[in-house]
Design an enzyme around this catalytic site. Structure first.
Site, mmCIF file in Angstrom:
data_model
loop_
_atom_site.group_PDB
_atom_site.id
_atom_site.type_symbol
_atom_site.label_atom_id
_atom_site.label_comp_id
_atom_site.label_asym_id
_atom_site.label_seq_id
_atom_site.Cartn_x
_atom_site.Cartn_y
_atom_site.Cartn_z
ATOM 1 N N TYR A 177 0.837 -1.199 0.000
ATOM 2 C CA TYR A 177 0.000 0.000 0.000
ATOM 3 C C TYR A 177 0.878 1.258 0.000
ATOM 4 C CZ TYR A 177 -3.614 -3.450 0.722
ATOM 5 O OH TYR A 177 -4.435 -4.544 0.562
ATOM 6 N N ARG A 224 2.965 -1.350 11.160
ATOM 7 C CA ARG A 224 3.041 -2.682 10.535
ATOM 8 C C ARG A 224 3.866 -2.591 9.265
ATOM 9 N NH1 ARG A 224 -0.579 -7.298 7.734
ATOM 10 N NH2 ARG A 224 -0.440 -8.763 9.461
ATOM 11 N N GLY A 315 -4.023 -14.158 12.258
ATOM 12 C CA GLY A 315 -5.015 -13.593 11.363
ATOM 13 C C GLY A 315 -6.152 -14.547 11.093
#
Length: 358
Positions: A177, A224, A315
């Protein structure tokens, strides 16, 4: 030696165990990026995690390119998140908001403008949109005069997160991202103060971190990273050197914790062709180090016992096992998750998984 079930201090947050819930996009918000009531039930079910890291949450319309994902840039979204954080706290949990700008992975049909990135390089593959998958579009390089605006978007989202009742925030600087697009040389071809050298490529992350710390404090700020192989077209030629520098920068900022999405074992969802960088980062970052990626109970216990990590973020096991800490403690079987419902709307595959007590 610590175990998964020992408490840990993560900045201002006292976590009762070291089993963190990793950020998991679930696509249950409205088209206006406002959280919906069912999200309060979902997160409260998982409040036994040492800390919940929320699903990635957009800092602006420009930066949010996933259908039905939530945001934190306006009052309606803040009000929509309040019942979620209240439900988690009432269930005895703690939750931080993961702040997200997707950069070149935002399709214009969602971001309402041409996507932005470090450089004018189109991502491979296709974007999820409300009209099905569409090819990614060529982004425009983020202009120097636009960077302060984006940094302020992060700062505003952090302010909004605390107003919504979150216990802190995590900067999403991973997974290909926007921040990751600046960090890694495979996607950053700039020749200004935000490109070229490692110090320049890390500048945006450092400035975003500084701005958020000014709003919420270092002890409520986390980051992160994904110092692994190629992710959504983003890769670096020398990840050990790059992320060693980033670890030093973030350590100097005294953030609450650093989470690393590592390469997964061969044959798993996150397998990568570059080795894990966490052994290099470990001695360079002074705060708690959290590792994530396809950890089994046995592998998690091993890395905590040998000091490789201080906590583990799980997760996909949390998707189908809202009581994951109890299941791990008792070594009980885990429910299987249903991939078809990961990003669907409604309760199926979201709030209907059984617990051990059910």
């Amino acid at each position: 030696m610590p175990t998964l079930f020992d408490p840990i201090r993560l900045g201002a947050i006292e976590a009762p165990n070291r089993i963190l819930m990793a950020p998991l996009t679930r696509a249950r918000a409205g088209r206006d990026a406002v959280p919906t009531p069912i999200m309060a039930e979902y997160y409260a079910q998982r409040a036994s995690a040492g800390l919940i890291i929320s699903e990635a949450t957009g800092i602006s319309r420009e930066g949010l390119g996933w259908p039905y994902a939530p945001g934190l840039w306006n009052v309606a979204q803040v009000e929509g998140w309040r019942p979620v954080t209240e439900a988690v706290h009432q269930a005895g949990g703690r939750i931080v908001a993961q702040l997200w700008h997707m950069g070149r992975l935002v399709h214009s049909s969602l971001g309402e403008a041409q996507p932005v990135s470090a450089s004018a390089l189109t991502a491979p593959g296709q974007a999820h949109t409300y009209d099905g998958k569409q090819d990614y579009e060529k982004p425009r390089p983020l202009a120097l005069e636009d960077i302060p605006r984006v940094i302020e978007d992060y700062a505003r989202a952090a302010r909004n997160a605390l107003a919504a009742g979150f216990d802190g925030v995590q900067i999403h600087a991973a997974n290909g991202y926007l921040v990751d697009q600046f960090l890694r040389d495979g996607s950053n071809q700039r020749d200004d103060d935000y490109g070229g050298s490692i110090e320049n490529r890390a500048r945006l992350l450092d400035e975003v971190t500084e701005a958020i710390i000014a709003e919420v404090g270092p002890d409520r700020t986390a980051v992160r990273l994904s110092p692994n192989g190629e992710t959504q077209g983003v890769i670096d030629s020398d990840p050990a050197t790059l992320f060693s520098h980033v670890a030093r920068v973030l350590s100097a900022r005294r953030i609450a914790f650093l989470e690393l999405r590592e390469p997964g074992p061969n044959g798993t969802f996150g397998a990568a062709d570059q080795p894990a960088v966490s052994p290099v980062i470990r001695p360079l970052f002074d705060g708690p180090l959290v590792l994530n990626q396809d950890y089994s109970l046995e592998r998690a216990e091993e890395v905590l016992a040998n000091g490789t990590a201080d906590a583990i973020a799980f997760g996909r096991p949390f998707l189908a096992n809202p009581d994951l800490p109890a299941r791990l403690r008792t070594r009980s079987p885990l429910n299987d998750d249903d991939m078809a419902t990961w990003y669907a709307q409604g309760p199926r595959g979201y709030t209907d998984y059984p617990t051990l007590a059910a």
